[in-house]
Design a protein around this motif. Structure first.
Motif, PDB file in Angstrom:
ATOM      1  N   ARG A  81      60.141  68.455  29.130  1.00 25.06           N
ATOM      2  CA  ARG A  81      60.201  68.737  30.575  1.00 25.06           C
ATOM      3  C   ARG A  81      61.385  69.631  30.921  1.00 25.06           C
ATOM      4  NH1 ARG A  81      58.602  62.692  32.411  1.00 25.06           N
ATOM      5  NH2 ARG A  81      56.370  62.908  32.024  1.00 25.06           N
ATOM      6  N   ALA A  82      62.529  69.383  30.312  1.00 26.68           N
ATOM      7  CA  ALA A  82      63.705  70.219  30.566  1.00 26.68           C
ATOM      8  C   ALA A  82      63.453  71.658  30.118  1.00 26.68           C
ATOM      9  CB  ALA A  82      64.929  69.646  29.849  1.00 26.68           C
ATOM     10  N   THR A  83      62.779  71.796  28.987  1.00 27.71           N
ATOM     11  CA  THR A  83      62.475  73.129  28.466  1.00 27.71           C
ATOM     12  C   THR A  83      61.476  73.839  29.369  1.00 27.71           C
ATOM     13  OG1 THR A  83      62.880  72.336  26.229  1.00 27.71           O
ATOM     14  CG2 THR A  83      61.686  74.393  26.449  1.00 27.71           C
ATOM     15  N   LEU A  84      60.443  73.124  29.784  1.00 25.43           N
ATOM     16  CA  LEU A  84      59.443  73.724  30.676  1.00 25.43           C
ATOM     17  C   LEU A  84      60.074  74.091  32.023  1.00 25.43           C
ATOM     18  CD1 LEU A  84      56.332  71.534  29.827  1.00 25.43           C
ATOM     19  CD2 LEU A  84      56.754  73.924  29.163  1.00 25.43           C
ATOM     20  N   ASP A  85      60.997  73.266  32.503  1.00 27.54           N
ATOM     21  CA  ASP A  85      61.721  73.602  33.739  1.00 27.54           C
ATOM     22  C   ASP A  85      62.508  74.896  33.558  1.00 27.54           C
ATOM     23  OD1 ASP A  85      60.760  71.358  35.012  1.00 27.54           O
ATOM     24  OD2 ASP A  85      62.636  70.219  34.853  1.00 27.54           O
ATOM     25  N   ARG A  86      63.166  75.032  32.425  1.00 25.81           N
ATOM     26  CA  ARG A  86      63.942  76.246  32.147  1.00 25.81           C
ATOM     27  C   ARG A  86      63.015  77.454  32.114  1.00 25.81           C
ATOM     28  NH1 ARG A  86      68.934  77.726  29.758  1.00 25.81           N
ATOM     29  NH2 ARG A  86      69.543  75.842  30.832  1.00 25.81           N
ATOM     30  N   ALA A  88      60.144  77.751  33.616  1.00 26.02           N
ATOM     31  CA  ALA A  88      59.622  77.990  34.963  1.00 26.02           C
ATOM     32  C   ALA A  88      60.656  78.705  35.833  1.00 26.02           C
ATOM     33  CB  ALA A  88      59.215  76.678  35.612  1.00 26.02           C
ATOM     34  N   ARG A  89      61.933  78.375  35.648  1.00 31.71           N
ATOM     35  CA  ARG A  89      63.000  79.024  36.421  1.00 31.71           C
ATOM     36  C   ARG A  89      63.234  80.447  35.945  1.00 31.71           C
ATOM     37  NH1 ARG A  89      66.162  74.177  35.443  1.00 31.71           N
ATOM     38  NH2 ARG A  89      67.363  75.435  34.012  1.00 31.71           N
TER      39      ARG A  89
END
Length: 176
Positions: A81-86, A88-89
């Motif tokens: 999730r942290a990677t996907l958030d990165r 996405a940003r």
């Protein structure tokens, strides 16, 4: 299975406030967190930062860990999730400037080209490929981590393999 028992014990101790128990969990699993982030992001510094953020989040939310899955699967979920958030940003300017996607003329067929082709995959395909092929997780665990179903995981993995093969094939033809 002995590691999971040990992890469960360490998690219980860490949830009681024993920092040394969580430190042992970190020592045991921080490399896996970094590996997933690196394969997803394709950049060492971004991967280190995301892995570090994920491990801090794991500590902050450890009280929410119920043991329905193994600690490792829970940690992979946080890292994913942290990677996907990165992603996405958007990637940092440093990454875009220092690691541009190679052109067909620059491709020589080496391992870095495979890594570039993997990071060029759509994030949903990339994560199932990384978790299943590189981390060796079964479809059920990948589905749990991604919040998906096993059939959807299999479909994404099929698409990832097909896209990866097509990309590498195009690069090979262009390099000739």
């Amino acid at each position: 299975m002995a590691v999971e028992v040990e992890d469960a014990y360490l998690v219980a101790r860490a949830q009681e406030g024993h920092l040394d128990a969580f430190e042992q969990l970190l020592h045991r699993h921080n490399l896996a967190a970094y590996r997933v982030a690196l394969r997803m992001l394709g950049d060492d510094e971004d991967a280190q930062e995301v892995a570090r953020e994920a491990l801090v989040l794991a500590w902050r939310t450890l009280s929410q860990f119920t043991g329905n899955t193994s600690f490792v699967i829970w940690l992979y979920t946080i890292v994913t999730r942290a990677t996907l958030d990165r992603l996405a940003r958007g990637r940092s300017e440093r990454t875009a400037q220092s690691h541009p996607m190679p052109t067909a003329d620059e491709v020589a067929g080496g391992p870095s080209d495979i890594a570039s082709a993997i990071t060029a995959l759509p994030p949903a395909q990339r994560i199932v490929l990384v978790l299943h092929h590189f981390e060796g997780l079964p479809y059920t665990d990948v589905a749990t981590i991604t919040g998906s179903t096993v059939p959807d995981t299999r479909r994404l993995l099929f698409r990832a393999r097909r896209t990866l093969a097509a990309t590498l094939g195009q690069w090979e033809v262009a390099a000739q």
